[in-house]
Design an enzyme around this catalytic site. Structure first.
Site, PDB file in Angstrom:
ATOM      1  N   ALA A   1       0.916  -1.268  -0.040  1.00 43.15           N
ATOM      2  CA  ALA A   1      -0.055  -0.009  -0.037  1.00 43.15           C
ATOM      3  C   ALA A   1       0.824   1.351  -0.198  1.00 43.15           C
ATOM      4  O   ALA A   1       0.355   2.248  -0.329  1.00 43.15           O
ATOM      5  CB  ALA A   1      -0.971   0.172   1.100  1.00 43.15           C
TER       6      ALA A   1
ATOM      7  N   ASN B   1       0.589 -13.768  10.672  1.00 43.07           N
ATOM      8  CA  ASN B   1      -0.047 -14.522  11.743  1.00 43.07           C
ATOM      9  C   ASN B   1      -1.512 -13.678  12.186  1.00 43.07           C
ATOM     10  O   ASN B   1      -1.681 -12.626  11.985  1.00 43.07           O
ATOM     11  CB  ASN B   1       0.851 -14.224  12.958  1.00 43.07           C
ATOM     12  CG  ASN B   1       1.853 -15.499  13.068  1.00 43.07           C
ATOM     13  OD1 ASN B   1       1.706 -16.557  12.577  1.00 43.07           O
ATOM     14  ND2 ASN B   1       3.123 -14.995  13.387  1.00 43.07           N
TER      15      ASN B   1
ATOM     16  N   ARG C   1      13.371 -24.821  14.076  1.00 44.70           N
ATOM     17  CA  ARG C   1      14.259 -24.443  15.307  1.00 44.70           C
ATOM     18  C   ARG C   1      14.334 -25.488  16.300  1.00 44.70           C
ATOM     19  O   ARG C   1      15.543 -25.684  16.820  1.00 44.70           O
ATOM     20  CB  ARG C   1      13.235 -23.446  15.909  1.00 44.70           C
ATOM     21  CG  ARG C   1      13.133 -21.924  15.500  1.00 44.70           C
ATOM     22  CD  ARG C   1      12.078 -21.158  16.154  1.00 44.70           C
ATOM     23  NE  ARG C   1      11.941 -19.823  15.514  1.00 44.70           N
ATOM     24  CZ  ARG C   1      10.971 -19.324  15.108  1.00 44.70           C
ATOM     25  NH1 ARG C   1       9.785 -19.829  15.166  1.00 44.70           N
ATOM     26  NH2 ARG C   1      10.913 -18.100  14.451  1.00 44.70           N
TER      27      ARG C   1
ATOM     28  N   HIS D   1      -0.140 -22.927  15.016  1.00 48.93           N
ATOM     29  CA  HIS D   1       1.206 -22.219  15.018  1.00 48.93           C
ATOM     30  C   HIS D   1       1.092 -21.198  16.137  1.00 48.93           C
ATOM     31  O   HIS D   1       0.449 -20.172  15.916  1.00 48.93           O
ATOM     32  CB  HIS D   1       1.485 -21.374  13.655  1.00 48.93           C
ATOM     33  CG  HIS D   1       2.868 -20.365  13.701  1.00 48.93           C
ATOM     34  ND1 HIS D   1       3.982 -20.843  13.945  1.00 48.93           N
ATOM     35  CD2 HIS D   1       2.887 -19.147  13.472  1.00 48.93           C
ATOM     36  CE1 HIS D   1       4.957 -19.919  14.052  1.00 48.93           C
ATOM     37  NE2 HIS D   1       4.026 -18.673  13.885  1.00 48.93           N
TER      38      HIS D   1
END
Length: 359
Positions: free
Chosen positions: A77, A163, A194, A218
């Protein structure tokens, strides 16, 4: 004060755009290829990255340097920022694979013909008391972005990175009208990396030689599939428990929490996390665009894959990825009763959030 727009190409400097066509002399056809050249022309691969923030640009830069696309479209944007990012990458053309890079604010025009559209939006918090407002804002953006992508690229793959990724992947699926197999959330792919790094450091091996998956939401309830973790075909959990008396349930839960909260320290130190998610998403892009058939734990439509869950929720499970998107889902996970219960509770919670979206 408005900033003068500088020229970024010779055509903008007043040069004839067609002049360069005569710089090389054409090679005559061989006579046995109908004038199309000795090799069949490959259709260029186009990747669009929607959102030119820190995460979006880390993804674009990693895809660019790994040579995964012939064209990259950057959409944001903020017209000034996205043009600046485009120019910054274009100026490195002599050091990179030949890739056409375009940028701007028009989602439909810029992403048209994409093979893969990657959606990154502001924010990094999983859904919760303080994340509800952010969720609503991001869903509002998806309502504008996703239908435009679907209109201009009806055969594309859609990869959601923002998220709360499980809820937003569900929203993108509903808004796109795509088959569920072509809508994917980045999910626990990075969480699994990880976990693999922690175990690799402890065992003194490369992280790529550790096979380990985080699945489910998640977020805070992500599940580590301890029984399936292996190195060189050797089960890791049984070895650790035999050689380390401290590797009990409490220790495993401590490792799981460290993995789930892995980005917190990075964000606290530098203000955001970007490079790891950039490499994570590039690995997904490679598997999808190159039809690698590799297995990644990604957020997908989990209905029918979790015992006791009949909701249309997205959460992460090990999936085989290829040019068609999700080609298959691991159907027989070895779960303890607690892990299975956690997955069901996560599905219920995510379903409540999905219903609240009104999509």
């Amino acid at each position: 004060m408005s900033m003068k727009k500088e020229a970024s190409s010779l055509s903008e400097l007043g040069f004839d755009v067609n002049f360069g066509a005569g710089f090389f002399r054409q090679v005559p056809p061989s006579g046995c290829d109908n004038g199309e050249g000795t090799q069949r022309r490959r259709r260029p691969t186009k990747v669009s990255v929607i959102g030119a923030g820190d995460v979006g640009m880390a993804i674009a830069q990693t895809i660019l340097t790994q040579g995964l696309a012939d064209e990259i479209a950057l959409v944001d944007a903020d017209a000034g920022r996205v043009r600046g990012e485009m120019l910054d990458l274009q100026h490195a053309a002599a050091f990179l694979p030949r890739v056409r890079i375009v940028a701007g604010t028009d989602v439909l025009a810029l992403t048209r013909g994409s093979d893969l559209a990657i959606v990154t939006l502001p924010g990094a918090r999983p859904v919760g008391h303080h994340g509800v407002e952010l969720l609503r804002k991001n869903v509002a953006v998806l309502r504008e972005v996703v239908p435009a992508v679907a209109e201009g690229s009806p055969d594309s793959l859609l990869l959601v990175v923002s998220n709360p990724v499980d809820v937003l992947a569900y929203a993108a699926w509903k808004l796109s009208g795509f088959p569920a197999s072509r809508v994917i959330g980045s999910g626990t792919n990075l969480d699994s990396s990880r976990l693999r790094r922690l175990l690799a450091d402890h065992l003194g091996v490369g992280a790529q030689d550790v096979h380990a998956y985080m699945v489910g939401e998640h977020g805070g309830t992500a599940v580590a599939l301890w029984s399936s973790i292996s190195v060189g075909g050797m089960p890791v959990l049984s070895y650790l428990q035999k050689t380390h008396a401290s590797f009990d349930g409490e220790a495993l839960e401590g490792i799981r929490r460290a993995v789930v909260g892995g980005a917190r320290e990075v964000i606290g130190l530098k203000g955001y996390a970007s490079w790891a998610i950039g490499y994570s998403v590039a690995s997904l892009a490679r598997s999808l665009l190159r039809d690698q058939r590799r297995v990644h734990p990604v957020s997908l439509l989990a209905k029918g894959f979790i015992p006791g869950n009949d909701h249309e929720v997205f959460l992460s499970l090990p999936a085989r990825l290829g040019r068609g998107g999700v080609l298959g889902v691991a159907a027989e996970l070895e779960l303890t009763a607690d892990e299975e219960s956690t997955l069901r509770r996560s599905a219920e919670t995510l379903w409540e959030h999905c219903q609240a979206l009104g999509i």
